[in-house]
Motif scaffolding. Structure first.
Motif, PDB file in Angstrom:
ATOM      1  N   PHE A   1       0.914  -1.229   0.286  1.00 43.33           N
ATOM      2  CA  PHE A   1       0.174  -0.098   0.041  1.00 43.33           C
ATOM      3  C   PHE A   1       0.832   1.293   0.090  1.00 43.33           C
ATOM      4  O   PHE A   1       0.707   2.319  -0.745  1.00 43.33           O
ATOM      5  N   LEU A   2       1.796   1.375   0.815  1.00 47.38           N
ATOM      6  CA  LEU A   2       2.693   2.369   0.783  1.00 47.38           C
ATOM      7  C   LEU A   2       3.610   2.751  -0.343  1.00 47.38           C
ATOM      8  O   LEU A   2       3.852   3.601  -0.797  1.00 47.38           O
TER       9      LEU A   2
ATOM     10  N   PHE B   1       6.753  12.213   3.622  1.00 47.40           N
ATOM     11  CA  PHE B   1       5.923  11.899   4.731  1.00 47.40           C
ATOM     12  C   PHE B   1       5.684  10.207   4.676  1.00 47.40           C
ATOM     13  O   PHE B   1       5.655   9.680   5.782  1.00 47.40           O
ATOM     14  N   VAL B   2       5.622   9.833   3.376  1.00 45.71           N
ATOM     15  CA  VAL B   2       5.580   8.124   3.285  1.00 45.71           C
ATOM     16  C   VAL B   2       6.866   7.349   3.654  1.00 45.71           C
ATOM     17  O   VAL B   2       6.796   6.438   4.652  1.00 45.71           O
ATOM     18  N   VAL B   3       7.946   8.068   3.669  1.00 45.47           N
ATOM     19  CA  VAL B   3       9.009   7.456   4.437  1.00 45.47           C
ATOM     20  C   VAL B   3       9.075   7.411   5.698  1.00 45.47           C
ATOM     21  O   VAL B   3       9.391   6.417   6.617  1.00 45.47           O
ATOM     22  N   ALA B   4       8.769   8.692   6.509  1.00 44.25           N
ATOM     23  CA  ALA B   4       8.596   8.687   7.900  1.00 44.25           C
ATOM     24  C   ALA B   4       7.569   7.827   8.262  1.00 44.25           C
ATOM     25  O   ALA B   4       7.708   7.178   9.563  1.00 44.25           O
ATOM     26  N   ILE B   5       6.329   7.740   7.914  1.00 38.37           N
ATOM     27  CA  ILE B   5       5.447   6.632   8.278  1.00 38.37           C
ATOM     28  C   ILE B   5       6.098   5.191   8.111  1.00 38.37           C
ATOM     29  O   ILE B   5       5.624   4.832   9.011  1.00 38.37           O
TER      30      ILE B   5
ATOM     31  N   LEU C   1       7.692   0.488  10.947  1.00 39.53           N
ATOM     32  CA  LEU C   1       8.806  -0.577  11.195  1.00 39.53           C
ATOM     33  C   LEU C   1       9.002  -0.407  12.581  1.00 39.53           C
ATOM     34  O   LEU C   1       9.437  -1.870  12.985  1.00 39.53           O
ATOM     35  N   ILE C   2       9.289   0.496  13.255  1.00 40.62           N
ATOM     36  CA  ILE C   2       9.594   0.502  14.613  1.00 40.62           C
ATOM     37  C   ILE C   2       8.474  -0.144  15.397  1.00 40.62           C
ATOM     38  O   ILE C   2       8.629  -0.750  16.398  1.00 40.62           O
ATOM     39  N   ALA C   3       7.344   0.321  15.207  1.00 38.51           N
ATOM     40  CA  ALA C   3       6.058  -0.233  15.763  1.00 38.51           C
ATOM     41  C   ALA C   3       6.032  -1.696  15.677  1.00 38.51           C
ATOM     42  O   ALA C   3       5.679  -2.608  16.456  1.00 38.51           O
ATOM     43  N   TYR C   4       6.574  -2.357  14.409  1.00 41.61           N
ATOM     44  CA  TYR C   4       6.357  -3.875  14.131  1.00 41.61           C
ATOM     45  C   TYR C   4       7.360  -4.472  15.125  1.00 41.61           C
ATOM     46  O   TYR C   4       7.194  -5.550  15.388  1.00 41.61           O
ATOM     47  N   THR C   5       8.286  -3.862  15.465  1.00 40.89           N
ATOM     48  CA  THR C   5       9.515  -4.601  16.569  1.00 40.89           C
ATOM     49  C   THR C   5       9.098  -4.713  17.829  1.00 40.89           C
ATOM     50  O   THR C   5       9.436  -5.244  18.750  1.00 40.89           O
TER      51      THR C   5
END
Length: 184
Positions: free
Chosen positions: A20-21, A37-41, A46-50
């Motif tokens: 999607f991204l 913005f998309v790279v920051a998201i 990615l951090i949230a997945y860890t």
């Protein structure tokens, strides 16, 4: 092998969000603020997945009734949206409101407690535009896929906002890809 099967829904959700991204990036390649913005998201995701906690609940027979509730929620929403012409938001809201009262029929029933979240996930599938969904057969297939994703991802993203919408998006995307690859 069993460990891989447990991680498969998690990997599928990551793949769906990444695609999607990536689609956004490819579509807006020449607009730098959107790319930033998309790279920051993407980095935040990615951090949230860890940090995602996983639970080890077993899949019970009642969990597979969730697939049925997803299908029913999608069909009701699609019917209210397309046939009654309530619009996708009102149709999904109506389905979610009706589903929220189902556990009140029998408060001790474990099965009825599955209805609101499952039906609301189906409502997101039923919000699909008729130009994408085409007909009720697509909605049935996409909601079945979303129901399977919901059941197999029950141990991840528990309590996270956006899980039901992501699963519904995944169900529609996977159904569309399967139909495109094998029936076109």
């Amino acid at each position: 092998m069993k460990k891989l099967i447990k991680k498969l829904p998690f990997l599928l959700i990551i793949l769906l969000q990444t695609s999607f991204l990536l689609a956004i990036v490819l579509e807006k390649l020449n607009i730098v603020p959107i790319l930033i913005f998309v790279v920051a998201i993407s980095i935040l995701v990615l951090i949230a997945y860890t940090k995602v906690p996983t639970h080890q609940d077993k899949h019970l027979r009642e969990d597979f009734f969730a697939v049925v509730f997803v299908v029913l929620g999608a069909v009701l929403t699609f019917y209210l949206n397309v046939t009654i012409q309530l619009g996708p938001v009102i149709a999904a809201g109506t389905t979610g409101t009706i589903a929220s009262f189902i556990p009140e029929l029998n408060r001790k029933s474990v099965l009825l407690r599955e209805v609101p979240a499952s039906a609301y996930c189906g409502a997101f599938v039923g919000m699909s535009s008729p130009s994408i969904a085409g007909n009720i057969v697509f909605i049935l297939f996409a909601s079945f896929v979303a129901g399977l994703l919901l059941v197999f991802s029950k141990n991840i993203f528990r309590g996270f906002g956006g899980k039901l919408g992501t699963i519904a998006f995944g169900g529609v995307a996977v159904a569309y890809i399967i139909i495109f690859l094998f029936l076109s």
